[in-house]
Scaffold this motif. Structure first.
Motif, PDB file in Angstrom:
ATOM      1  N   SER A  31       0.855  -1.201  -0.074  1.00 43.00           N
ATOM      2  CA  SER A  31       0.029   0.002   0.089  1.00 43.00           C
ATOM      3  C   SER A  31       0.807   1.206   0.061  1.00 43.00           C
ATOM      4  CB  SER A  31      -0.979   0.079   1.280  1.00 43.00           C
ATOM      5  OG  SER A  31      -0.166   0.180   2.440  1.00 43.00           O
TER       6      SER A  31
ATOM      7  N   GLU B 293      -2.242   0.692  -7.282  1.00 43.46           N
ATOM      8  CA  GLU B 293      -3.373  -0.270  -7.120  1.00 43.46           C
ATOM      9  C   GLU B 293      -3.129  -1.463  -8.042  1.00 43.46           C
ATOM     10  OE1 GLU B 293      -7.914   0.510  -7.468  1.00 43.46           O
ATOM     11  OE2 GLU B 293      -7.077   1.230  -5.625  1.00 43.46           O
TER      12      GLU B 293
ATOM     13  N   GLN C 170     -10.241  -2.413   0.896  1.00 47.77           N
ATOM     14  CA  GLN C 170      -9.719  -2.195  -0.268  1.00 47.77           C
ATOM     15  C   GLN C 170      -9.788  -3.428  -1.210  1.00 47.77           C
ATOM     16  OE1 GLN C 170      -5.666  -1.100   0.087  1.00 47.77           O
ATOM     17  NE2 GLN C 170      -5.366  -0.611  -2.251  1.00 47.77           N
TER      18      GLN C 170
END
Length: 770
Positions: free
Chosen positions: A221, A226, A270
């Protein structure tokens, strides 16, 4: 034709059929899963001229991918913190319910002539309810936050654990062959070995995952975008699934464990968002693939069997779940209502039927049986949920007096036992260490059980004579022993502490001179027994052949080295223990068990109010507007009492709080008010679990002389000061719903209050102070 074109064509047909029939089922009030199954039957080989799917092998591969994603998403709903909140009592109730379901099905199997394997698969199909179907029914009926409904959702979560264990047992049965259940001795030894290996793998993979996965997700992260995070997480997902398969466990077990581990991290929401699309696509493919293998003609021919098994399932599941809950002390009415809510079966039953039919250990009719049972129990679920109260009341009125007396006496005795256990200082001091010893021993067992496969893989990768002759093997066993000695050292320390605690309690009341001598004898005796048991335990899992001598030599070398680093070993153990406790949130989460929820046993039907949750879609017209602008309370009499946004909870939001797409909104009001407010918001049903699970309603009475008597709600400011919402005030025969800030409280008023368990307890205590 280009390679793979047939697969792309079949995938397009499957997804189109799944979307169309899934939408039709949702419009009819059924689960979309039923639509996926019907889609498979429509385009499958048994329904000409619509037999459109041709590439069976490729579809089977896509279905396995779907199974991995499905098990991963189920694991994401089953975090260890949630298991801690549910409590050991509810886990025991679910286990008892599964055992009773098995023996009832076994009796049925004997009556109709099923063999042991067929009976076991049928019992496994009936043991597990469908959390997706139950959650949908509870949401549509507006009962999601009632006492019995929260118990029902807890039962479905724990039945997922039962399903994973049963899949492991059945997978082992398939590998060994159906004869494994015919002989009692073979069955006992095979089942013991299977469950032992399962426990060792779960603990070993779980501990390693809790130490590695959160750290890896945190690093990604910070240092990766992503796209790379998605790739790394997908690699972990499929990698752990393959590790589980290579270890002899079910393919989905690894994905399920990774989901449980990710659910403990701040990255859960997420990860859910990243994999949401792939999960939906491949999970639908999995269910359609099951439908492809269902013979529609066989489904029609088995209608009488499906109907009879539906009646059997409804009776047995209600009886088993309600009995299990009653045995842990749940009030009889709540236990019955929970049993009535948890009747639908679904996704795990399909997986179990698929496993048995594919391995040819059960007849092909098990496929249509699973589908028919799911359809019938789904159709009856809304009726049973809405009528749970009168049905349970009718059953309770017909109980014989002797049964009422026995159950009342049992629950009174159970309550006295709980009080004694709660006051037992010995149990309080020893419980945590006993659990740690069990986990550490299973971790070591997992290391030893899977040591030889890991050594073979390492040797094949590096070569047998890397660095020095036999180098990889020597380095592997030295490293493994070094890792294993940390938990073994922890076991020894915990056993020593337990020995001192038990010795101290055993010698209370003795004379000082005699006490010291007895305490030493008892402590040393416990250490001696534990040492022998520990040696036997390790030896029983140690590898055989030449690897045993390599292991013994490695032990001697590592013990000698670590003897010089004893303080460092204590430090490593402490760091490991603290790290795991941080991951599990031990001591920080509010524990909520089946009998400790503060609104347990309180009925609020007479208020005609409750709470429900929904999700705002991406194109919701209310996006960006504040609660004051929406005026839900003045227009519909409904209040927003909670918002979950990307995993962050906003409790009792103020009028200036705005709503945004994908917000989960908790509404307080009457069922008719919910429907109007949802229509105005454009909200849809919340299918995933959320932290709203620990929010509920309770009542508190204002006593004479209370500091709250004679004070307006505006001056009391329950939301700002106490973190609770006053949903209603009952004053004699009058009920005031959603009272305004100018409403004065009086002695004797009954307040309908919404909040979390901790806030409700604190507010009750404050109101009762004079």
């Amino acid at each position: 034709m280009l390679p793979g074109v047939n697969f792309i064509q079949d995938l397009a047909i499957i997804l189109a059929a799944a979307a169309a029939l899934g939408w039709l089922c949702q419009r009819a009030g059924l689960s979309a899963v039923v639509g996926y199954l019907v889609a498979g039957m429509v385009v499958g080989p048994y329904t000409p001229p619509f037999s459109l799917v041709t590439d069976d092998a490729s579809i089977a591969t896509a279905a396995q991918v779907g199974l991995v994603f499905l098990m991963f998403s189920i694991g994401l709903r089953l975090s260890l913190r949630r298991l801690q909140r549910l409590g050991a009592g509810l886990l025991l109730a679910v286990g008892l319910g599964a055992v009773m379901t098995y023996y009832a099905t076994r009796g049925l199997g004997v009556a109709v002539g099923l063999d042991g394997t067929e009976t076991l698969f049928l019992a496994a199909m009936l043991m597990v309810s469908s959390s997706a179907i139950i959650g949908k029914v509870l949401h549509e009926t507006g009962a999601g936050h009632e006492r019995s409904s929260q118990l029902a959702m807890g039962v479905t979560v724990l039945e997922d654990v039962v399903a994973v264990v049963m899949l492991t047992v059945l997978n082992s049965l398939v590998v060994l062959g159906s004869g494994a259940v015919e002989g009692a001795a073979a069955a006992g030894s095979g089942l013991g070995a299977t469950l032992g290996g399962f426990g060792a793998f779960v603990v070993f993979a779980g501990v390693m995952g809790l130490l590695i996965v959160p750290w890896l997700l945190r690093v990604l992260s910070v240092n990766a975008d992503e796209e790379l995070q998605t790739l790394a997480t997908a690699a972990l997902l499929f990698g752990l699934a393959i590790v589980a398969y290579r270890a002899g466990e079910a393919l989905g077990l690894g994905a399920f464990l990774l989901g449980c581990i990710v659910a403990e991290t701040p990255h859960r929401h997420q990860v859910e968002r990243i994999f949401e699309g792939m999960r939906d696509v491949f999970s639908a493919v999995f269910f359609v693939a099951i439908g492809l293998q269902i013979n529609v003609q066989a489904l029609g021919e088995a209608w009488w069997l499906i109907l009879g098994l539906t009646v059997f399932t409804l009776v047995v599941r209600v009886g088993a779940i309600s009995t299990g809950l009653t045995l842990i002390g749940t009030p009889h009415r709540d236990a019955l209502r929970t049993g009535l809510v948890t009747t639908p079966i679904g996704e795990f039953s399909f997986i179990i039927a698929q496993l048995g039919v594919a391995a040819a250990v059960v007849p092909p009719v098990y496929y249509p049986l699973a589908v028919g049972l799911s359809l019938m129990t789904s159709l009856t679920a809304p009726f049973l949920t809405r009528r749970a109260e009168p049905i349970s009341e009718a059953i309770l009125r017909r109980r014989p007096q002797w049964l009422v007396a026995v159950l009342t006496s049992y629950q009174e005795g159970l309550e006295r036992l709980r009080e004694r256990q709660a006051g037992s200082l010995l149990w309080k001091l020893s419980r945590k260490r006993v659990i740690q010893i069990g986990v550490e021993l299973l971790f070591v067992a997992g290391l030893l059980v899977f040591a030889e496969p890991m050594e073979t893989a390492l040797t094949g990768w590096l070569g047998a004579n890397w660095l020095i002759p036999g180098g990889p093997r020597l380095l592997f066993w030295l490293g493994l022993v070094g890792v294993a000695l940390v938990p073994l050292f922890a076991v020894w320390r915990n056993v020593g502490a337990l020995a001192l605690i038990v010795a101290e309690f055993s010698t209370q009341g003795q004379a000082t001179s005699r006490k010291e001598r007895l305490r030493g004898l008892i402590a040393n005796g416990i250490r001696l027994v534990a040492t022998v048991a520990l040696v036997v335990w390790v030896a029983s899992f140690a590898p055989t052949g030449s690897a045993r001598w390599t292991l013994l030599g490695s032990v001697l070398v590592v013990v000698a080295v670590l003897g010089l680093l004893r303080r460092r070993l204590i430090y490593w153990h402490s760091e490991l223990e603290v790290g795991l406790q941080d991951m599990l949130g031990e001591g920080t989460g509010q524990r909520m068990s089946a009998t400790s929820v503060p609104w347990a046993g309180t009925k609020h039907e007479e208020w005609a109010m409750g709470v429900t949750d929904c999700v705002l879609p991406d194109l919701a017209a209310c996006s960006g507007r504040t609660l004051a602008q929406l005026e839900l309370r003045s227009r519909f009499g409904c209040t927003v009492v909670g918002i979950e946004r990307q995993g962050c909870m906003i409790t009792l939001p103020g009028p200036g709080e705005a709503l945004f797409p994908r917000d989960k909104v908790l509404l307080l009001g009457a069922p008719g008010q919910w429907a109007a407010a949802k229509a105005a918001l454009g909200a849809v049903a919340a299918e995933e679990s959320s932290d709203f699970d620990v929010v509920g309603l309770d009542t508190v009475t204002v006593p004479e002389g209370s500091r709250s008597a004679g004070v307006t709600l505006g001056a009391l400011a329950p939301s700002a000061v106490h973190g609770v919402q006053i949903a209603g005030v009952r004053r004699g025969a009058r009920r005031i719903l959603n009272p305004g800030g100018d409403e004065f409280l009086r002695a004797g008023d009954e307040l309908l209050t919404l909040g979390t368990p901790v806030k409700l307890r604190a507010f009750k205590a404050w109101v009762r102070e004079v």
